[in-house]
Design a protein around this motif. Structure first.
Motif, PDB file in Angstrom:
ATOM      1  N   GLU A 207      -3.484   0.728   2.808  1.00 57.96           N
ATOM      2  CA  GLU A 207      -4.717   1.447   2.453  1.00 57.96           C
ATOM      3  C   GLU A 207      -5.797   1.196   3.510  1.00 57.96           C
ATOM      4  O   GLU A 207      -6.508   2.127   3.928  1.00 57.96           O
ATOM      5  CB  GLU A 207      -5.206   0.995   1.080  1.00 57.96           C
ATOM      6  N   GLN A 208      -5.914  -0.037   3.942  1.00 55.68           N
ATOM      7  CA  GLN A 208      -6.889  -0.386   4.983  1.00 55.68           C
ATOM      8  C   GLN A 208      -6.583   0.352   6.282  1.00 55.68           C
ATOM      9  O   GLN A 208      -7.497   0.855   6.959  1.00 55.68           O
ATOM     10  CB  GLN A 208      -6.844  -1.896   5.206  1.00 55.68           C
ATOM     11  N   GLN A 209      -5.295   0.479   6.625  1.00 56.40           N
ATOM     12  CA  GLN A 209      -4.921   1.202   7.848  1.00 56.40           C
ATOM     13  C   GLN A 209      -5.318   2.678   7.763  1.00 56.40           C
ATOM     14  O   GLN A 209      -5.796   3.258   8.746  1.00 56.40           O
ATOM     15  CB  GLN A 209      -3.423   1.076   8.087  1.00 56.40           C
ATOM     16  N   VAL A 210      -5.133   3.278   6.585  1.00 60.28           N
ATOM     17  CA  VAL A 210      -5.535   4.683   6.420  1.00 60.28           C
ATOM     18  C   VAL A 210      -7.035   4.824   6.649  1.00 60.28           C
ATOM     19  O   VAL A 210      -7.501   5.757   7.321  1.00 60.28           O
ATOM     20  CB  VAL A 210      -5.142   5.198   5.020  1.00 60.28           C
ATOM     21  N   ARG A 211      -7.797   3.876   6.123  1.00 54.42           N
ATOM     22  CA  ARG A 211      -9.252   3.925   6.311  1.00 54.42           C
ATOM     23  C   ARG A 211      -9.638   3.753   7.776  1.00 54.42           C
ATOM     24  O   ARG A 211     -10.699   4.215   8.205  1.00 54.42           O
ATOM     25  CB  ARG A 211      -9.923   2.846   5.456  1.00 54.42           C
ATOM     26  N   GLN A 212      -8.771   3.069   8.527  1.00 50.47           N
ATOM     27  CA  GLN A 212      -9.025   2.881   9.958  1.00 50.47           C
ATOM     28  C   GLN A 212      -8.543   4.062  10.790  1.00 50.47           C
ATOM     29  O   GLN A 212      -8.668   4.041  12.018  1.00 50.47           O
ATOM     30  CB  GLN A 212      -8.340   1.592  10.428  1.00 50.47           C
ATOM     31  N   GLY A 213      -7.967   5.078  10.133  1.00 53.47           N
ATOM     32  CA  GLY A 213      -7.562   6.286  10.833  1.00 53.47           C
ATOM     33  C   GLY A 213      -6.084   6.416  11.115  1.00 53.47           C
ATOM     34  O   GLY A 213      -5.655   7.375  11.768  1.00 53.47           O
ATOM     35  N   PRO A 248       8.339  13.509   0.137  1.00 53.03           N
ATOM     36  CA  PRO A 248       7.860  12.657   1.237  1.00 53.03           C
ATOM     37  C   PRO A 248       6.774  13.348   2.057  1.00 53.03           C
ATOM     38  O   PRO A 248       6.784  14.564   2.264  1.00 53.03           O
ATOM     39  CB  PRO A 248       9.118  12.437   2.081  1.00 53.03           C
ATOM     40  N   VAL A 249       5.833  12.540   2.515  1.00 53.62           N
ATOM     41  CA  VAL A 249       4.718  13.000   3.341  1.00 53.62           C
ATOM     42  C   VAL A 249       4.836  12.323   4.703  1.00 53.62           C
ATOM     43  O   VAL A 249       5.093  11.119   4.782  1.00 53.62           O
ATOM     44  CB  VAL A 249       3.371  12.629   2.679  1.00 53.62           C
ATOM     45  N   GLU A 250       4.668  13.090   5.775  1.00 55.44           N
ATOM     46  CA  GLU A 250       4.769  12.514   7.124  1.00 55.44           C
ATOM     47  C   GLU A 250       3.411  12.075   7.654  1.00 55.44           C
ATOM     48  O   GLU A 250       3.320  11.106   8.408  1.00 55.44           O
ATOM     49  CB  GLU A 250       5.406  13.518   8.085  1.00 55.44           C
ATOM     50  N   VAL A 251       2.373  12.801   7.269  1.00 54.03           N
ATOM     51  CA  VAL A 251       1.014  12.483   7.718  1.00 54.03           C
ATOM     52  C   VAL A 251       0.084  12.554   6.511  1.00 54.03           C
ATOM     53  O   VAL A 251       0.177  13.478   5.696  1.00 54.03           O
ATOM     54  CB  VAL A 251       0.533  13.477   8.809  1.00 54.03           C
ATOM     55  N   VAL A 252      -0.799  11.572   6.405  1.00 52.58           N
ATOM     56  CA  VAL A 252      -1.774  11.568   5.310  1.00 52.58           C
ATOM     57  C   VAL A 252      -2.878  12.559   5.652  1.00 52.58           C
ATOM     58  O   VAL A 252      -3.709  12.303   6.531  1.00 52.58           O
ATOM     59  CB  VAL A 252      -2.353  10.156   5.099  1.00 52.58           C
ATOM     60  N   THR A 253      -2.878  13.701   4.973  1.00 54.28           N
ATOM     61  CA  THR A 253      -3.920  14.715   5.178  1.00 54.28           C
ATOM     62  C   THR A 253      -4.747  14.926   3.916  1.00 54.28           C
ATOM     63  O   THR A 253      -5.655  15.754   3.877  1.00 54.28           O
ATOM     64  CB  THR A 253      -3.297  16.056   5.585  1.00 54.28           C
ATOM     65  N   GLY A 254      -4.431  14.184   2.877  1.00 54.86           N
ATOM     66  CA  GLY A 254      -5.105  14.272   1.589  1.00 54.86           C
ATOM     67  C   GLY A 254      -4.514  13.191   0.703  1.00 54.86           C
ATOM     68  O   GLY A 254      -3.840  12.271   1.189  1.00 54.86           O
ATOM     69  N   ASN A 272       2.004   0.737  -6.911  1.00 61.29           N
ATOM     70  CA  ASN A 272       1.641   1.885  -6.085  1.00 61.29           C
ATOM     71  C   ASN A 272       0.133   1.920  -5.906  1.00 61.29           C
ATOM     72  O   ASN A 272      -0.617   1.243  -6.620  1.00 61.29           O
ATOM     73  CB  ASN A 272       2.145   3.189  -6.718  1.00 61.29           C
ATOM     74  N   ILE A 273      -0.280   2.735  -4.966  1.00 63.18           N
ATOM     75  CA  ILE A 273      -1.709   2.949  -4.733  1.00 63.18           C
ATOM     76  C   ILE A 273      -1.887   4.355  -4.173  1.00 63.18           C
ATOM     77  O   ILE A 273      -1.010   4.863  -3.460  1.00 63.18           O
ATOM     78  CB  ILE A 273      -2.267   1.877  -3.766  1.00 63.18           C
ATOM     79  N   LEU A 274      -2.982   4.997  -4.519  1.00 57.66           N
ATOM     80  CA  LEU A 274      -3.295   6.329  -4.006  1.00 57.66           C
ATOM     81  C   LEU A 274      -4.260   6.173  -2.838  1.00 57.66           C
ATOM     82  O   LEU A 274      -5.310   5.518  -2.969  1.00 57.66           O
ATOM     83  CB  LEU A 274      -3.923   7.184  -5.108  1.00 57.66           C
ATOM     84  N   VAL A 275      -3.901   6.748  -1.699  1.00 54.68           N
ATOM     85  CA  VAL A 275      -4.760   6.665  -0.508  1.00 54.68           C
ATOM     86  C   VAL A 275      -5.090   8.074  -0.030  1.00 54.68           C
ATOM     87  O   VAL A 275      -4.463   9.052  -0.442  1.00 54.68           O
ATOM     88  CB  VAL A 275      -4.072   5.880   0.636  1.00 54.68           C
ATOM     89  N   GLY A 276      -6.081   8.166   0.858  1.00 55.72           N
ATOM     90  CA  GLY A 276      -6.394   9.431   1.508  1.00 55.72           C
ATOM     91  C   GLY A 276      -7.125  10.442   0.653  1.00 55.72           C
ATOM     92  O   GLY A 276      -7.226  11.613   1.034  1.00 55.72           O
ATOM     93  N   SER A 277      -7.674  10.016  -0.477  1.00 56.32           N
ATOM     94  CA  SER A 277      -8.338  10.978  -1.371  1.00 56.32           C
ATOM     95  C   SER A 277      -9.562  11.601  -0.727  1.00 56.32           C
ATOM     96  O   SER A 277      -9.954  12.716  -1.070  1.00 56.32           O
ATOM     97  CB  SER A 277      -8.735  10.295  -2.682  1.00 56.32           C
ATOM     98  N   ASP A 278     -10.163  10.883   0.224  1.00 63.03           N
ATOM     99  CA  ASP A 278     -11.379  11.414   0.864  1.00 63.03           C
ATOM    100  C   ASP A 278     -11.082  12.212   2.138  1.00 63.03           C
ATOM    101  O   ASP A 278     -11.960  12.843   2.688  1.00 63.03           O
ATOM    102  CB  ASP A 278     -12.339  10.271   1.195  1.00 63.03           C
ATOM    103  N   ILE A 279      -9.808  12.205   2.586  1.00 58.27           N
ATOM    104  CA  ILE A 279      -9.487  12.887   3.846  1.00 58.27           C
ATOM    105  C   ILE A 279      -9.540  14.403   3.668  1.00 58.27           C
ATOM    106  O   ILE A 279     -10.208  15.108   4.408  1.00 58.27           O
ATOM    107  CB  ILE A 279      -8.109  12.440   4.377  1.00 58.27           C
TER     108      ILE A 279
END
Length: 283
Positions: A207-213, A248-254, A272-279
């Motif tokens: 999750e932290q990595q997603v926030r870092q881009g 499966p998702v290859e890139v977090v776009t949402g 589990n955890i939900l990430v990328g909700s703000d993307i």
């Protein structure tokens, strides 16, 4: 608080409540379950809890025989939480001998993740939840997001079969150190419990990595796998999937679901955890 053991008793008891919220459980109640009861109370004036270790959702070699069944403790928890009705049937009551097997399946959702590693599991889940919905006729049913795939499948089943039941998701409840609450945590030794923290730690790190881009899911999965393997956990799956389809998702776009199933010794845990909700929202 009323405790009933038979379907006939349960139906009579439920008739007294114009609007009922149901929290289906297998017992061994913990703070996560009690948070479901608290949320249920916000959606209906009366709350029922079912306590039934459902044999049809366990596969060969799984922990049906040793699954904890502390019923007196569970009833005390329910009474303290203000539960109105507890339905605690026997296996024979729910599945009479010689009754034909009933199967409800949603293959697009049940064949992946948990369903792939536990064949038949969700057929058992849908079977028992369908029975409980027919017996108790709740207006609302509350399910935890820790079992995200189960929540998604039950919501889809209700929609597909036009059942008048509102499915309410409840956030995962964690211990102060991050471990997701689970009835199976009590199987863990002290050393195993420390190793099990790798599961939530892996999710939080991703999750932290997603926030870092970092949005390539192969990198996120690799990060999570490394954390788990460092603690010698046996991985069933580490996945990044669409939260609506489980594809499966290859890139977090949402919004993207990161999901883990892993074994600590003989104990299988999921989180589990939900990430990328703000993307996707431009945030």
């Amino acid at each position: 608080m009323q405790v009933v053991r038979t379907i006939a008793e349960c139906r009579r008891a439920c008739a007294a409540y114009p609007r009922l919220a149901l929290v289906p459980t297998m017992g061994a109640l913990h703070a996560g379950h009690l948070s479901l009861v608290e949320l249920a109370r916000k959606h209906a004036p009366a709350v029922a809890v079912s306590i039934f270790v459902n044999p049809t959702q366990f596969g060969p070699g799984e922990d049906l025989a040793r699954y904890p069944r502390p019923i007196e403790q569970d009833l005390r928890h329910c009474e303290a939480a203000g539960v109105d009705l507890v339905f605690h049937p026997t296996v024979q009551e729910m599945y009479p001998p010689n009754q034909p097997d009933i199967v409800i399946d949603l293959p697009a959702l049940t064949g992946v993740l948990e369903g792939k590693h536990r064949p038949g599991h969700f057929k058992g889940v849908c079977q028992v939840v369908g029975k409980l919905f027919h017996i108790l006729q709740p207006a609302v049913a509350v399910f935890g997001q820790k079992d995200y795939q189960q929540l998604l499948i039950i919501a889809a089943m209700v929609e597909a079969l036009n059942w008048p039941v509102q499915i309410v998701p409840a956030p995962t409840v964690r211990e102060p150190d991050g471990l997701a609450q689970s009835s199976r945590n009590q199987y863990l030794s002290d050393a195993e419990r420390k190793r099990a923290l790798a599961i939530s730690r892996a999710l939080m790190l991703a999750e932290q990595q997603v926030r870092q881009g970092i949005t390539q899911t192969n990198r996120l999965v690799a990060t999570m796998q490394r954390v788990l393997l460092d603690q010698h956990l046996h991985i069933d799956y580490v996945a990044a999937v669409d939260p609506a389809t489980l594809r499966p998702v290859e890139v977090v776009t949402g919004p993207t679901l990161l999901a883990i199933a892993a074994r600590v010794g003989s104990v299988r845990l999921i989180d589990n955890i939900l990430v990328g909700s703000d993307i996707g929202a431009g945030g």
